[in-house]
Scaffold this active site. Structure first.
Site, PDB file in Angstrom:
ATOM      1  N   LYS A  57      86.497  81.294 -43.191  1.00 36.92           N
ATOM      2  CA  LYS A  57      87.088  80.553 -44.317  1.00 36.92           C
ATOM      3  C   LYS A  57      86.482  81.058 -45.624  1.00 36.92           C
ATOM      4  O   LYS A  57      85.269  81.245 -45.704  1.00 36.92           O
ATOM      5  CB  LYS A  57      86.764  79.063 -44.123  1.00 36.92           C
ATOM      6  CG  LYS A  57      87.071  78.175 -45.323  1.00 36.92           C
ATOM      7  CD  LYS A  57      88.491  77.685 -45.304  1.00 36.92           C
ATOM      8  CE  LYS A  57      88.865  76.933 -46.582  1.00 36.92           C
ATOM      9  NZ  LYS A  57      90.322  76.959 -46.800  1.00 36.92           N
ATOM     10  N   ASN A  81      99.857  74.098 -47.121  1.00 37.17           N
ATOM     11  CA  ASN A  81      98.529  73.514 -47.216  1.00 37.17           C
ATOM     12  C   ASN A  81      98.031  73.586 -48.644  1.00 37.17           C
ATOM     13  O   ASN A  81      98.341  74.515 -49.381  1.00 37.17           O
ATOM     14  CB  ASN A  81      97.560  74.220 -46.261  1.00 37.17           C
ATOM     15  CG  ASN A  81      96.929  75.447 -46.883  1.00 37.17           C
ATOM     16  OD1 ASN A  81      95.959  75.346 -47.642  1.00 37.17           O
ATOM     17  ND2 ASN A  81      97.493  76.618 -46.590  1.00 37.17           N
ATOM     18  N   ILE A  83      94.360  72.897 -49.348  1.00 34.57           N
ATOM     19  CA  ILE A  83      93.008  72.502 -48.972  1.00 34.57           C
ATOM     20  C   ILE A  83      92.086  72.576 -50.190  1.00 34.57           C
ATOM     21  O   ILE A  83      91.205  71.724 -50.358  1.00 34.57           O
ATOM     22  CB  ILE A  83      92.455  73.433 -47.855  1.00 34.57           C
ATOM     23  CG1 ILE A  83      93.428  73.532 -46.674  1.00 34.57           C
ATOM     24  CG2 ILE A  83      91.071  72.984 -47.399  1.00 34.57           C
ATOM     25  CD1 ILE A  83      93.726  72.252 -45.964  1.00 34.57           C
ATOM     26  N   GLY A  84      92.301  73.574 -51.033  1.00 37.85           N
ATOM     27  CA  GLY A  84      91.462  73.711 -52.219  1.00 37.85           C
ATOM     28  C   GLY A  84      90.090  74.274 -51.906  1.00 37.85           C
ATOM     29  O   GLY A  84      89.105  73.930 -52.553  1.00 37.85           O
ATOM     30  N   LEU A  85      90.045  75.155 -50.883  1.00 39.66           N
ATOM     31  CA  LEU A  85      88.815  75.895 -50.575  1.00 39.66           C
ATOM     32  C   LEU A  85      87.611  74.996 -50.345  1.00 39.66           C
ATOM     33  O   LEU A  85      86.512  75.273 -50.830  1.00 39.66           O
ATOM     34  CB  LEU A  85      88.526  76.915 -51.681  1.00 39.66           C
ATOM     35  CG  LEU A  85      89.535  78.063 -51.774  1.00 39.66           C
ATOM     36  CD1 LEU A  85      89.247  78.933 -52.981  1.00 39.66           C
ATOM     37  CD2 LEU A  85      89.525  78.910 -50.506  1.00 39.66           C
ATOM     38  N   CYS A 142      92.820  83.189 -56.244  1.00 41.86           N
ATOM     39  CA  CYS A 142      92.053  82.090 -56.815  1.00 41.86           C
ATOM     40  C   CYS A 142      92.295  82.064 -58.311  1.00 41.86           C
ATOM     41  O   CYS A 142      92.451  83.116 -58.924  1.00 41.86           O
ATOM     42  CB  CYS A 142      90.558  82.306 -56.591  1.00 41.86           C
ATOM     43  SG  CYS A 142      90.104  82.322 -54.888  1.00 41.86           S
ATOM     44  N   ASN A 206      98.468  86.614 -48.191  1.00 45.17           N
ATOM     45  CA  ASN A 206      98.083  85.221 -48.316  1.00 45.17           C
ATOM     46  C   ASN A 206      99.357  84.362 -48.284  1.00 45.17           C
ATOM     47  O   ASN A 206     100.457  84.878 -48.102  1.00 45.17           O
ATOM     48  CB  ASN A 206      97.299  85.017 -49.618  1.00 45.17           C
ATOM     49  CG  ASN A 206      96.234  83.940 -49.474  1.00 45.17           C
ATOM     50  OD1 ASN A 206      96.492  82.899 -48.877  1.00 45.17           O
ATOM     51  ND2 ASN A 206      95.057  84.188 -50.006  1.00 45.17           N
ATOM     52  N   THR A 207      99.196  83.070 -48.464  1.00 42.57           N
ATOM     53  CA  THR A 207     100.344  82.159 -48.375  1.00 42.57           C
ATOM     54  C   THR A 207     101.271  82.294 -49.583  1.00 42.57           C
ATOM     55  O   THR A 207     100.875  82.791 -50.629  1.00 42.57           O
ATOM     56  CB  THR A 207      99.847  80.712 -48.294  1.00 42.57           C
ATOM     57  OG1 THR A 207      98.967  80.479 -49.396  1.00 42.57           O
ATOM     58  CG2 THR A 207      99.103  80.459 -46.998  1.00 42.57           C
ATOM     59  N   THR A 281      97.980  80.330 -38.760  1.00 41.85           N
ATOM     60  CA  THR A 281      98.563  79.022 -38.493  1.00 41.85           C
ATOM     61  C   THR A 281      98.844  78.785 -37.009  1.00 41.85           C
ATOM     62  O   THR A 281      98.777  77.644 -36.549  1.00 41.85           O
ATOM     63  CB  THR A 281      99.855  78.884 -39.326  1.00 41.85           C
ATOM     64  OG1 THR A 281      99.518  79.113 -40.697  1.00 41.85           O
ATOM     65  CG2 THR A 281     100.471  77.506 -39.204  1.00 41.85           C
TER      66      THR A 281
HETATM   67  C1  LIG Z   1      95.121  75.659 -43.753  1.00 44.57           C
HETATM   68  C2  LIG Z   1      95.023  77.055 -44.279  1.00 44.57           C
HETATM   69  C3  LIG Z   1      93.894  77.439 -45.002  1.00 44.57           C
HETATM   70  C4  LIG Z   1      93.780  78.722 -45.496  1.00 44.57           C
HETATM   71  N1  LIG Z   1      92.650  79.075 -46.194  1.00 44.57           N
HETATM   72  C5  LIG Z   1      92.517  80.343 -46.647  1.00 44.57           C
HETATM   73  C6  LIG Z   1      91.325  80.756 -47.296  1.00 44.57           C
HETATM   74  O1  LIG Z   1      90.367  79.996 -47.438  1.00 44.57           O
HETATM   75  N2  LIG Z   1      91.247  82.030 -47.750  1.00 44.57           N
HETATM   76  C7  LIG Z   1      92.268  82.931 -47.583  1.00 44.57           C
HETATM   77  O2  LIG Z   1      92.130  84.079 -47.990  1.00 44.57           O
HETATM   78  N3  LIG Z   1      93.400  82.567 -46.947  1.00 44.57           N
HETATM   79  C8  LIG Z   1      93.548  81.300 -46.476  1.00 44.57           C
HETATM   80  N4  LIG Z   1      94.698  80.944 -45.812  1.00 44.57           N
HETATM   81  C9  LIG Z   1      95.766  81.950 -45.627  1.00 44.57           C
HETATM   82  C10 LIG Z   1      95.670  82.623 -44.263  1.00 44.57           C
HETATM   83  O3  LIG Z   1      94.459  83.325 -44.095  1.00 44.57           O
HETATM   84  C11 LIG Z   1      96.837  83.596 -44.047  1.00 44.57           C
HETATM   85  O4  LIG Z   1      96.763  84.609 -45.024  1.00 44.57           O
HETATM   86  C12 LIG Z   1      98.200  82.939 -44.157  1.00 44.57           C
HETATM   87  O5  LIG Z   1      98.153  81.633 -43.662  1.00 44.57           O
HETATM   88  C13 LIG Z   1      99.286  83.714 -43.426  1.00 44.57           C
HETATM   89  O6  LIG Z   1      98.989  83.850 -42.042  1.00 44.57           O
HETATM   90  P1  LIG Z   1      99.554  82.839 -40.919  1.00 44.57           P
HETATM   91  O7  LIG Z   1     101.007  82.666 -41.162  1.00 44.57           O
HETATM   92  O8  LIG Z   1      99.217  83.469 -39.614  1.00 44.57           O
HETATM   93  O9  LIG Z   1      98.822  81.548 -41.108  1.00 44.57           O
HETATM   94  C14 LIG Z   1      94.827  79.661 -45.299  1.00 44.57           C
HETATM   95  C15 LIG Z   1      95.951  79.280 -44.563  1.00 44.57           C
HETATM   96  C16 LIG Z   1      96.064  78.002 -44.051  1.00 44.57           C
HETATM   97  C17 LIG Z   1      97.285  77.627 -43.273  1.00 44.57           C
END
Ligand SMILES: Cc1cc2nc3c(=O)[nH]c(=O)nc-3n(C[C@H](O)[C@H](O)[C@H](O)COP(=O)(O)O)c2cc1C
Ligand SMILES: Cc1cc2nc3c(=O)[nH]c(=O)nc-3n(C[C@H](O)[C@H](O)[C@H](O)COP(=O)(O)OP(=O)(O)OC[C@H]3O[C@@H](n4cnc5c(N)ncnc54)[C@H](O)[C@@H]3O)c2cc1C
Ligand code: FES
Lengths: 332, 293
Positions: A57, A81, A83-85, A142, A206-207, A281
């Site tokens: 994370k 999501n 979460i806000g790190l 960020c 990323n998302t 996810t």
């Molecule tokens: C609940 C949640 C928390 C995440 N937290 C982070 C994070 O702290 N840092 C980061 O670089 N990406 C974060 N991501 C993004 C994931 O690492 C990933 O890039 C993104 O979810 C796409 O992959 P997936 O579809 O397999 O989840 C988060 C995703 C989710 C769903």
């Protein structure tokens, strides 16, 4: 419980090893940042050292409580999501989490996040010489406090500033990967800026920013109003991003992610040019998803007569030489 | 330690407004303690619903005729629970458990009052058994909006010393809420400890009533969860630790059972300014929401 990967009756002999910027990993399936904490919880379900790597994370300089709840909303084949790190801060992470991963023999990819270039530098400095550290992933999605909260990942200059600073602070043998946001007009331009600034590779993606409105309360479903969309819903977008960048920067290693749920999903990312994938996810509904994806990938490669993961990386892009797999299939 | 099991439906029962699902799932019963829950995958392997659904464990058997089982009781809320309600014997359901922290039992024989709201009564039954096995006296207050949402009234009567029912429409027991009758019950039974499971508002009221009488109280909370296993950080709420510091803790691993006096009920859904790591600078507020996942 130490569950092992369910192996098909005839064990496929596929060489799963992959390399990211000179660092060797036993296989190309990793966790995704923010979807595996620091590995401990998942270790109840499988051996985290069996994965290519564990991406932790995103960690910040100080402890952080994150955003108010509700922090998530399920969406069709995905979730939002905000979460806000939330996290314990780098000192607690280095004391409790990273040594735990090292003890297990896991390869840790530590994701760092900051609000200013200076914060990223402090994080990279603290990580120097940390045991078990295989790689640094720089989460640049960020807000930059010094630029009205614009995210670093949205601006070539800001992204490059962070990456070059982190690269300078990190030992030469530790690859620094820039994690890109798909929410940009030209992802290739940002990718190039990061690579020019010294990124050894790219994590994509990323998302995507999204929102849901609760039709009962007539208000946004998330307390943070908008959130990051992840899961299979974003896979085609993520795959397109990987593809576009791999076409232009074929020599730059990519850790691909976005909706990987099965071995065939992982294979798509490898074919598009990723050298490894992160499973995010999918873990939430299936804690064993990363090891299942790995087993399915191995099987899928074996079925296609491919005996090395390295042979499929970028295979779908026409810039790379195509081994003659059509004939191999005919022979089977 | 929790296990992930490819479960099979053994039985499905309608219980008033609820469904009771019993899964054949080896390995969950052995480590189960009252108050823990299971996380269930819904919709099958190609489901568009990716997230776990959490349900309190109502009953377990270690080794029945067919193997270990786990039973939970659920209301149909959205698409996931609707899918579960359509399962039939022998259907596959992937399940992870037992998860979370359990109710802590008193060291000595005590007099315990258990308070359940709606399907929140379901996890109290194994707790009743555990308390009685220790020689505790158990009384209960079970409430719901309507009689068909009171879970397990007959069973509760059989297993406790006394039980009071409340419904908001007076279709069963007293008209009103559990908090209306709880003070009198505590008075009458002279309870040493209170356990509660139900909606957040109820838990808040019960905790306040217990606190006002100096009675220790444990509550099992229900926060929206995506994973149930501690990796996503969606299920947090502000809880005061032993050191007096408020932290945003994960209810799936540090809970769902908390001391009623430790949960900052009034601040649930917010990050209190004095919580560890709460935004000090306007940083988080200036940020475009959602930009940092
Ligand atoms: C609940 C949640 C928390 C995440 N937290 C982070 C994070 O702290 N840092 C980061 O670089 N990406 C974060 N991501 C993004 C994931 O690492 C990933 O890039 C993104 O979810 C796409 O992959 P997936 O579809 O397999 O989840 C988060 C995703 C989710 C769903
Ligand atoms: C520890 C715990 C124990 C629970 N025990 C029970 C029980 O014994 N019986 C019962 O009927 N219900 C219980 N719930 C609530 C139950 O998890 C939700 O009603 C269910 O997840 C709704 O799923 P859905 O697909 O029908 O609804 P949707 O609204 O479509 O669900 C969408 C998403 O939101 C999450 N979600 C929605 N509502 C809740 C909620 N109230 N709590 C947690 N997550 C939620 C779901 O897990 C899913 O990820 C419990 C919740 C928790 C956290
Ligand atoms: S539900 Fe994922 S951390 Fe609690």
């Amino acid at each position: 419980m130490t569950s092992t990967v369910a192996r098909p009756s005839v064990a496929p002999a596929v060489d799963l090893r992959t390399t990211l910027a000179g660092v060797r990993f036993p296989n190309p399936v990793f966790t995704a940042s923010g979807c595996a904490a620091a590995g401990r919880e998942l270790a109840q379900f499988f051996d985290v050292a069996a994965l290519g790597g564990v991406v932790t994370k995103s960690i910040m300089v100080r402890p952080r409580s994150g955003r108010p709840t509700p922090r998530m909303a399920e969406t069709p084949s995905g979730m939002l999501n905000s979460i806000g790190l939330q996290g314990p801060g780098i000192d607690a992470f280095l004391e409790h989490d990273l040594p735990w991963l090292a003890d297990r023999g896991a390869r840790a990819v530590v994701s760092i996040a900051g609000g200013s270039v200076e914060e990223y530098v402090r994080l990279a400095t603290k990580l120097r010489g940390a045991p078990g550290l295989a790689m640094v992933e720089v989460n640049i999605s960020c807000p930059n406090v010094e630029d009205r909260g614009q995210v670093f990942a949205g601006d070539s200059g800001a992204a490059a500033a962070v990456i070059s600073a982190v690269r300078r602070q990190s030992p030469a043998h530790i690859p620094v990967f820039a994690k890109l946001s798909p929410d940009v007009t030209d992802i290739v331009a940002i990718a190039r800026a990061c690579v020019d600034a010294g990124a050894d590779g790219l994590s994509m993606v990323n998302t995507l920013l999204g929102m849901v409105i609760d039709t009962t309360t007539l208000r946004p479903a998330l307390a943070g109003v908008t959130g990051g969309l992840s899961g299979p819903a974003i896979r085609p977008v993520a795959l397109r991003c990987v593809w576009q960048v791999a076409q232009v920067l074929p020599e730059v290693p990519i850790l691909g992610m976005g909706g990987v749920r099965t071995g065939l999903d992982a294979l798509q990312f490898l074919l598009a040019g990723a050298s490894a994938v992160s499973v995010g996810t999918a873990v939430f509904g299936d804690p064993r998803a990363p090891v299942r994806v790995l087993a399915e990938l191995e099987q899928a490669l074996a079925e296609r007569g491919i005996d090395r993961v390295a042979d499929v990386i970028g295979l779908a892009t026409d810039r790379l030489p195509r081994p003659d797999i059509a004939r191999t299939e005919e022979e089977q | 330690m929790p296990v992930q099991v490819a479960g099979r439906v053994l039985t499905m029962r309608r219980v008033g407004a609820y469904h009771a699902m019993t899964l054949l799932a080896d390995g969950i019963a052995e480590e189960f303690r009252p108050g823990q829950f299971v996380a269930v995958a819904v919709g099958g392997p190609d489901s568009s619903m990716l997230l776990h659904r959490a349900f309190s464990i109502h009953a377990v058997t270690e080794r029945g005729q067919y193997g270990g089982t786990v039973t939970f009781v659920f209301a149909v809320i959205g698409r996931g629970t609707a899918w579960l309600a359509r399962r039939r014997p022998n259907d596959a359901v992937d399940v992870v458990g037992p998860l979370g922290r359990s109710f802590r039992l008193p060291r000595d024989r005590a007099t315990a009052t258990l308070v359940g709201g709606g399907y929140g009564s379901a996890p109290l039954f194994p707790l009743i058994d555990a308390l009685r096995a220790r020689g505790c006296r158990v009384d209960a207050v079970l409430g719901a909006a309507t009689a068909d949402r009171l879970f397990g009234p007959l069973e509760a009567k059989r297993r406790t010393t006394s039980v009071v029912f409340t419904t908001e429409d007076a279709t069963m027991g007293e008209r009103g809420r559990v908090s209306d009758v709880l003070p009198a019950v505590l008075e009458h039974t002279g309870s040493d400890v209170v356990y509660a499971c139900g909606p957040m508002g109820m838990l808040r009221a019960v905790s306040a009533i217990a606190a006002a009488r100096g009675i220790p109280c444990q509550v099992a909370v229900e926060e929206s969860m995506a994973c149930g296993i501690g990796v996503c950080m969606t299920c947090v709420l502000p809880v005061v630790g032993d050191d007096g510091t408020t932290r945003m803790v994960r209810s799936c691993v540090e809970g769902p059972v908390f001391g009623g006096d430790r949960v900052r009920f009034g601040d649930v859904g917010t990050v209190p300014a004095d919580a560890l790591g709460a935004p000090v600078a306007p940083l988080a507020d200036a940020a475009p929401p959602g930009a940092t996942p």
